[in-house]
Scaffold this motif. Sequence first.
Motif, short mmCIF file in Angstrom:
data_model
loop_
_atom_site.label_atom_id
_atom_site.label_comp_id
_atom_site.label_asym_id
_atom_site.label_seq_id
_atom_site.Cartn_x
_atom_site.Cartn_y
_atom_site.Cartn_z
N MET A 182 -5.02 10.98 7.33
CA MET A 182 -5.77 9.89 6.75
C MET A 182 -5.31 9.72 5.30
SD MET A 182 -9.93 9.43 6.46
CE MET A 182 -10.17 9.85 8.13
N ASN A 183 -4.96 8.50 4.94
CA ASN A 183 -4.49 8.27 3.57
C ASN A 183 -5.66 7.99 2.63
OD1 ASN A 183 -5.19 5.50 3.75
ND2 ASN A 183 -3.18 4.97 4.58
N ALA A 184 -5.35 7.83 1.34
CA ALA A 184 -6.39 7.67 0.32
C ALA A 184 -7.23 6.41 0.57
CB ALA A 184 -5.76 7.62 -1.06
N TYR A 185 -6.58 5.34 0.98
CA TYR A 185 -7.31 4.09 1.25
C TYR A 185 -8.31 4.28 2.38
CZ TYR A 185 -8.35 -0.61 2.78
OH TYR A 185 -9.02 -1.74 3.16
N GLU A 186 -7.88 4.93 3.45
CA GLU A 186 -8.77 5.15 4.60
C GLU A 186 -9.95 6.04 4.21
OE1 GLU A 186 -5.72 6.68 7.15
OE2 GLU A 186 -5.49 4.76 8.19
N LEU B 86 -13.84 4.91 4.36
CA LEU B 86 -14.80 5.71 5.12
C LEU B 86 -15.98 6.12 4.23
CD1 LEU B 86 -15.50 7.06 7.79
CD2 LEU B 86 -14.12 9.02 7.08
N ARG B 87 -15.69 6.56 3.00
CA ARG B 87 -16.78 6.94 2.07
C ARG B 87 -17.70 5.76 1.80
NH1 ARG B 87 -12.87 10.11 -0.65
NH2 ARG B 87 -12.41 8.39 -2.05
N ALA B 88 -17.10 4.58 1.59
CA ALA B 88 -17.90 3.39 1.31
C ALA B 88 -18.74 3.01 2.53
CB ALA B 88 -17.01 2.23 0.90
N SER B 89 -18.17 3.07 3.70
CA SER B 89 -18.91 2.68 4.91
C SER B 89 -20.06 3.64 5.20
CB SER B 89 -17.98 2.56 6.11
OG SER B 89 -17.55 3.83 6.54
N ARG B 90 -19.90 4.89 4.84
CA ARG B 90 -20.98 5.87 5.05
C ARG B 90 -22.19 5.59 4.17
NH1 ARG B 90 -17.20 11.25 5.52
NH2 ARG B 90 -16.70 11.00 7.72
N GLN C 225 -21.76 -5.31 10.11
CA GLN C 225 -21.18 -6.50 9.46
C GLN C 225 -19.76 -6.22 8.98
OE1 GLN C 225 -24.12 -7.32 6.44
NE2 GLN C 225 -25.21 -8.80 7.76
N LEU C 226 -19.56 -5.04 8.41
CA LEU C 226 -18.23 -4.65 7.96
C LEU C 226 -17.24 -4.63 9.12
CD1 LEU C 226 -16.31 -3.62 5.74
CD2 LEU C 226 -17.13 -1.30 6.26
N LEU C 227 -17.66 -4.05 10.23
CA LEU C 227 -16.80 -3.98 11.42
C LEU C 227 -16.52 -5.38 11.97
CD1 LEU C 227 -15.27 -2.25 13.42
CD2 LEU C 227 -17.39 -2.01 14.72
N THR C 228 -17.56 -6.21 12.04
CA THR C 228 -17.39 -7.58 12.53
C THR C 228 -16.42 -8.36 11.65
OG1 THR C 228 -19.63 -7.58 13.45
CG2 THR C 228 -18.62 -9.73 13.08
N PHE C 229 -16.56 -8.21 10.34
CA PHE C 229 -15.67 -8.91 9.42
C PHE C 229 -14.23 -8.39 9.56
CE2 PHE C 229 -13.82 -9.60 5.13
CZ PHE C 229 -13.78 -10.99 5.19
N SER C 230 -14.06 -7.10 9.71
CA SER C 230 -12.72 -6.52 9.90
C SER C 230 -12.06 -7.08 11.16
CB SER C 230 -12.80 -5.01 9.99
OG SER C 230 -13.30 -4.46 8.82
N GLU C 231 -12.83 -7.15 12.25
CA GLU C 231 -12.29 -7.69 13.50
C GLU C 231 -11.96 -9.17 13.37
OE1 GLU C 231 -15.46 -6.46 16.08
OE2 GLU C 231 -14.46 -4.55 16.56
#
Length: 118
Positions: A1-5, A9-13, A22-28
């Motif tokens: 896992m790179n720094a961006y990932e 992940l930290r932000a989504s938690r 909403q984040l997942l829906t927007f990503s898709e």
Amino acid sequence: MNAYERRLLRASRKLDDTQRDQLLTFSEFLLSRKKEAAAGASAPLLEPLQIPAREEETVVGAIKRLRESYHMLDAKIMLNDTASVMSKHAVGGLPVDAAIVELESLFLRHYERYRDDS
């Protein structure tokens, strides 16, 4: 896992369940737009080169010429068909001229399929 990932992940938690959805829906959504843009910007249709047959051309020489002429075709996809014609010639006794005509027809059929798919 790179720094961006890791950062993502930290932000989504830190988000609640609704915000994560909403984040997942927007990503898709962004991914689907990218796919649509890629489909709309398809590569231009490539035309075969007109390379004449050499005098007293062999079957192997014809295959090389046709691969060069139809450079846009995937040789791996055509390998089985090309090998079949070569076997008919080498083992089955198919005359050189007939084998070359069959190869030219084979490459043309694959090109037409490529053109229809583009």
